[in-house]
Design an enzyme around this catalytic site. Structure first.
Site, short mmCIF file in Angstrom:
data_model
loop_
_atom_site.label_atom_id
_atom_site.label_comp_id
_atom_site.label_asym_id
_atom_site.label_seq_id
_atom_site.Cartn_x
_atom_site.Cartn_y
_atom_site.Cartn_z
N ASN A 100 -11.03 -2.79 -5.15
CA ASN A 100 -10.29 -1.81 -5.96
C ASN A 100 -10.94 -1.57 -7.33
OD1 ASN A 100 -7.01 -2.84 -4.71
ND2 ASN A 100 -8.26 -1.10 -4.06
N ASP B 299 0.83 -1.22 0.00
CA ASP B 299 0.00 0.00 0.00
C ASP B 299 0.86 1.26 0.00
OD1 ASP B 299 -2.47 1.30 -0.03
OD2 ASP B 299 -2.51 1.50 2.15
C1 IPE Z 1 -5.32 -2.68 0.05
O1 IPE Z 1 -5.06 -1.35 -0.15
C2 IPE Z 1 -5.38 -3.42 -1.27
C3 IPE Z 1 -4.09 -3.61 -1.92
C4 IPE Z 1 -2.93 -3.26 -1.47
C5 IPE Z 1 -4.16 -4.28 -3.20
P1 IPE Z 1 -6.22 -0.27 -0.30
O2 IPE Z 1 -5.56 1.03 -0.53
O3 IPE Z 1 -7.21 -0.71 -1.31
O4 IPE Z 1 -6.92 -0.34 1.14
P2 IPE Z 1 -7.77 0.75 1.92
O5 IPE Z 1 -8.82 1.25 0.96
O6 IPE Z 1 -6.84 1.84 2.33
O7 IPE Z 1 -8.32 0.03 3.10
C1 IPE Z 2 -1.60 0.27 -3.38
O1 IPE Z 2 -1.42 1.64 -3.38
C2 IPE Z 2 -1.91 -0.27 -4.74
C3 IPE Z 2 -3.30 -0.77 -4.87
C4 IPE Z 2 -4.19 -0.78 -3.93
C5 IPE Z 2 -3.69 -1.29 -6.16
P1 IPE Z 2 -2.65 2.65 -3.34
O2 IPE Z 2 -3.05 2.96 -4.74
O3 IPE Z 2 -3.74 2.17 -2.46
O4 IPE Z 2 -1.94 3.93 -2.70
P2 IPE Z 2 -2.52 4.89 -1.59
O5 IPE Z 2 -2.93 4.05 -0.43
O6 IPE Z 2 -3.67 5.61 -2.21
O7 IPE Z 2 -1.38 5.79 -1.27
MG MG Z 3 -4.14 2.39 -0.48
#
Ligand code: IPE
Ligand code: IPE
Ligand code: MG
Length: 255
Positions: free
Chosen positions: A68, A20
């Site tokens: 997602n 993340d």
């Molecule tokens: C968790 O991250 C999913 C992945 C890393 C693929 P998210 O960014 O989707 O999670 P939330 O929304 O902060 O809980």
């Molecule tokens: C993780 O990074 C990748 C996926 C969830 C696909 P994020 O896209 O959630 O990045 P943040 O949490 O918004 O910084």
């Molecule tokens: Mg995230």
């Protein structure tokens, strides 16, 4: 140069990572979120390589959750393109290093151009046994539990099993994420301390490490630090722990 000298005994057998922080990494640089995902893809390469070299048996990476899909179409499209590019670029490394590539999740939702590279690599690498790399794609822990429950319901309906024979283990056995065993260590980068629907059933006794590093900044050394933290913990699985060393036993004053 690495700062960590890892003890190679007592390594976690199965590591899960919630990757993340890509979006915030880009925003902090005044860039668009896609740049963060591009940088995150390079981190995946680094961490897969470091894990393989350490001798980790199974690595499960949370790359895209079922939830997602509700991100903007443009971002979802870019993540799918990056996934395809990653698989194409890593094909040689995966096959040359004895890595078995698996995917878990609702794979039917993935675009055909991703399946066209993912599926052949899964079968080509299926006999490899140095390390199992599992990509969680369109994955949700609750969805996986529901799917295992549906499988059991069908077996009961068809008379292959009785309802009163269902145990925690029967559910576990129907979860693709746990074919490589329960995760021993789960790492989440990006500073949030939550699970976001990752490996829910298998997490029962996993050790958790939360890192403030955003995923694109996560280095092999951060992985070693997480493993070191894991190695310093006592896993009790509900049992009583080992006796404290005499020097650590609190002295109770005589009453
Ligand atoms: C968790 O991250 C999913 C992945 C890393 C693929 P998210 O960014 O989707 O999670 P939330 O929304 O902060 O809980
Ligand atoms: C993780 O990074 C990748 C996926 C969830 C696909 P994020 O896209 O959630 O990045 P943040 O949490 O918004 O910084
Ligand atoms: Mg995230």
């Amino acid at each position: 140069m690495t700062k960590h000298v890892l003890e190679l005994r007592g390594l976690p057998s199965h590591i899960g990572i919630i990757m993340d922080g890509n979006g915030r990494w880009a925003q902090l640089r005044g860039q668009d979120r896609p740049e963060g995902h591009r940088a995150g893809s390079a981190t995946v390469r680094r961490i897969v390589r470091a894990s393989r070299r350490l001798g980790i048996r199974a690595l499960t990476l949370y790359a895209f959750s079922e939830q997602n899909w509700s991100r903007p179409d443009l971002e979802v499209g870019l993540l799918m393109d990056l996934l395809k590019d990653f698989l194409l670029a890593e094909r040689g490394e995966i096959l040359d290093n004895g890595i078995r590539l698996q995917a878990i999740g609702n794979l039917g939702r993935l675009p055909a151009f991703v399946r066209a590279v993912l599926d052949p690599l899964r079968s080509e690498s299926s006999k490899n046994h140095e390390m199992t790399l599992t990509l969680a794609l369109s994955y949700g822990g609750r969805e996986e539990i529901a799917s295992a429950a549906r499988d059991l319901a069908v077996e009961v309906k068809e008379g292959r099993m009785r309802a009163d024979e269902i145990t925690a283990e029967s559910l576990r056995l129907r979860m693709p994420s746990l074919v490589v065993g329960d995760p021993d260590l789960v790492i989440r980068t990006g500073g949030e301390q939550r699970i976001s629907n990752f490996l829910l059933y298998g997490l029962a006794y996993a050790e958790l490490v939360f890192s403030d590093k955003l995923w694109p900044d996560f280095a092999a050394d951060d992985l070693y630090a997480a493993i070191e933290s894991y190695q310093g913990r006592e896993r009790r699985f509900g049992r009583v722990g080992a006796p404290l060393a005499p020097a650590l036993v609190p002295q109770v004053p005589p009453s």
